[in-house]
Design a protein around this motif. Structure first.
Motif, PDB file in Angstrom:
ATOM      1  N   PHE A  41       0.828  -1.206   0.000  1.00  0.00           N
ATOM      2  CA  PHE A  41       0.000   0.000   0.000  1.00  0.00           C
ATOM      3  C   PHE A  41       0.864   1.259   0.000  1.00  0.00           C
ATOM      4  CE2 PHE A  41      -1.851   3.443   2.488  1.00  0.00           C
ATOM      5  CZ  PHE A  41      -2.901   3.782   1.662  1.00  0.00           C
ATOM      6  N   PHE A  42       1.891   1.298   0.850  1.00  0.00           N
ATOM      7  CA  PHE A  42       2.738   2.493   0.922  1.00  0.00           C
ATOM      8  C   PHE A  42       3.537   2.703  -0.357  1.00  0.00           C
ATOM      9  CE2 PHE A  42       2.149   2.268   5.616  1.00  0.00           C
ATOM     10  CZ  PHE A  42       1.634   3.542   5.767  1.00  0.00           C
ATOM     11  N   VAL A  43       3.999   1.628  -0.966  1.00  0.00           N
ATOM     12  CA  VAL A  43       4.723   1.755  -2.239  1.00  0.00           C
ATOM     13  C   VAL A  43       3.769   2.274  -3.311  1.00  0.00           C
ATOM     14  CG1 VAL A  43       5.865   0.447  -4.071  1.00  0.00           C
ATOM     15  CG2 VAL A  43       6.486   0.061  -1.695  1.00  0.00           C
ATOM     16  N   PHE A  47       4.023   5.902  -5.451  1.00  0.00           N
ATOM     17  CA  PHE A  47       4.041   6.062  -6.903  1.00  0.00           C
ATOM     18  C   PHE A  47       2.856   6.873  -7.413  1.00  0.00           C
ATOM     19  CE2 PHE A  47       6.972   2.378  -6.786  1.00  0.00           C
ATOM     20  CZ  PHE A  47       8.027   2.971  -7.462  1.00  0.00           C
ATOM     21  N   VAL A  48       1.697   6.704  -6.816  1.00  0.00           N
ATOM     22  CA  VAL A  48       0.535   7.502  -7.225  1.00  0.00           C
ATOM     23  C   VAL A  48       0.770   8.975  -6.902  1.00  0.00           C
ATOM     24  CG1 VAL A  48      -1.893   7.973  -6.703  1.00  0.00           C
ATOM     25  CG2 VAL A  48      -1.145   5.637  -7.117  1.00  0.00           C
ATOM     26  N   GLU A  49       1.324   9.245  -5.739  1.00  0.00           N
ATOM     27  CA  GLU A  49       1.609  10.631  -5.350  1.00  0.00           C
ATOM     28  C   GLU A  49       2.637  11.252  -6.297  1.00  0.00           C
ATOM     29  OE1 GLU A  49       0.879  13.963  -3.207  1.00  0.00           O
ATOM     30  OE2 GLU A  49      -0.041  12.022  -2.784  1.00  0.00           O
ATOM     31  N   ARG A  50       3.665  10.481  -6.651  1.00  0.00           N
ATOM     32  CA  ARG A  50       4.683  10.983  -7.581  1.00  0.00           C
ATOM     33  C   ARG A  50       4.074  11.253  -8.954  1.00  0.00           C
ATOM     34  NH1 ARG A  50      10.074   7.605  -8.780  1.00  0.00           N
ATOM     35  NH2 ARG A  50       8.840   6.805 -10.494  1.00  0.00           N
ATOM     36  N   THR A  53       1.992  14.400  -8.853  1.00  0.00           N
ATOM     37  CA  THR A  53       2.844  15.589  -8.846  1.00  0.00           C
ATOM     38  C   THR A  53       3.323  15.917 -10.253  1.00  0.00           C
ATOM     39  OG1 THR A  53       3.554  15.074  -6.603  1.00  0.00           O
ATOM     40  CG2 THR A  53       4.933  16.601  -7.840  1.00  0.00           C
ATOM     41  N   LYS A  54       3.731  14.887 -11.009  1.00  0.00           N
ATOM     42  CA  LYS A  54       4.172  15.106 -12.393  1.00  0.00           C
ATOM     43  C   LYS A  54       3.039  15.646 -13.255  1.00  0.00           C
ATOM     44  CE  LYS A  54       7.802  11.607 -12.627  1.00  0.00           C
ATOM     45  NZ  LYS A  54       8.206  10.336 -13.270  1.00  0.00           N
ATOM     46  N   VAL A  55       1.838  15.062 -13.107  1.00  0.00           N
ATOM     47  CA  VAL A  55       0.682  15.513 -13.897  1.00  0.00           C
ATOM     48  C   VAL A  55       0.352  16.964 -13.565  1.00  0.00           C
ATOM     49  CG1 VAL A  55      -1.810  15.188 -14.212  1.00  0.00           C
ATOM     50  CG2 VAL A  55      -0.287  13.218 -14.255  1.00  0.00           C
ATOM     51  N   MET A  56       0.380  17.290 -12.284  1.00  0.00           N
ATOM     52  CA  MET A  56       0.057  18.655 -11.872  1.00  0.00           C
ATOM     53  C   MET A  56       1.103  19.632 -12.403  1.00  0.00           C
ATOM     54  SD  MET A  56      -2.259  20.199 -10.523  1.00  0.00           S
ATOM     55  CE  MET A  56      -3.028  21.028  -9.218  1.00  0.00           C
ATOM     56  N   LEU A  57       2.371  19.248 -12.362  1.00  0.00           N
ATOM     57  CA  LEU A  57       3.440  20.106 -12.871  1.00  0.00           C
ATOM     58  C   LEU A  57       3.279  20.323 -14.372  1.00  0.00           C
ATOM     59  CD1 LEU A  57       6.030  21.608 -12.136  1.00  0.00           C
ATOM     60  CD2 LEU A  57       7.286  19.495 -12.637  1.00  0.00           C
ATOM     61  N   THR A  58       2.969  19.261 -15.107  1.00  0.00           N
ATOM     62  CA  THR A  58       2.759  19.380 -16.548  1.00  0.00           C
ATOM     63  C   THR A  58       1.563  20.269 -16.856  1.00  0.00           C
ATOM     64  OG1 THR A  58       3.688  17.179 -16.870  1.00  0.00           O
ATOM     65  CG2 THR A  58       2.367  18.068 -18.669  1.00  0.00           C
TER      66      THR A  58
END
Length: 100
Positions: A41-43, A47-50, A53-58
């Motif tokens: 779950f934590f892994v 990865f979902v959080e990362r 973050t990439k989608v939001m930055l884009t």
């Protein structure tokens, strides 16, 4: 009434024959399964959080580019067209899944 109290004790041989490590082994197995599930779950969450973050930055960069290149009325029209295209795509996808 009359009450009887009967106490029964196992012999040493009987007790040794039935004393095993099974409860400890089963407890450790269940604990391992829970720890494994928690770690997965934590892994997954990492990865979902990362990815988010990439989608939001884009999205932020794309929005900044559109804002800098086009006047407000052209930008608003482009954004509106994108929203319409996304809605149409969702409708088509929903229709296609119904047809299967």
């Amino acid at each position: 009434g009359l009450g009887f109290n009967v106490s029964v004790y196992p012999t040493q041989q009987f007790e040794e024959a039935h004393t095993t490590n099974s409860p400890i082994v089963y407890t450790m197995a269940v604990a391992f399964v829970f720890l494994f599930a928690i770690s997965v779950f934590f892994v997954y969450d990492f990865f979902v959080e990362r990815r988010q973050t990439k989608v939001m930055l884009t999205a932020t960069k794309s929005s900044a580019i559109v804002n800098s290149l086009f006047p407000a009325n052209v930008r608003d029209r482009l954004m509106e067209e994108q929203n319409i295209n996304e809605k149409d795509h969702k409708r088509i996808a929903a229709f296609q899944t119904l047809g299967r």
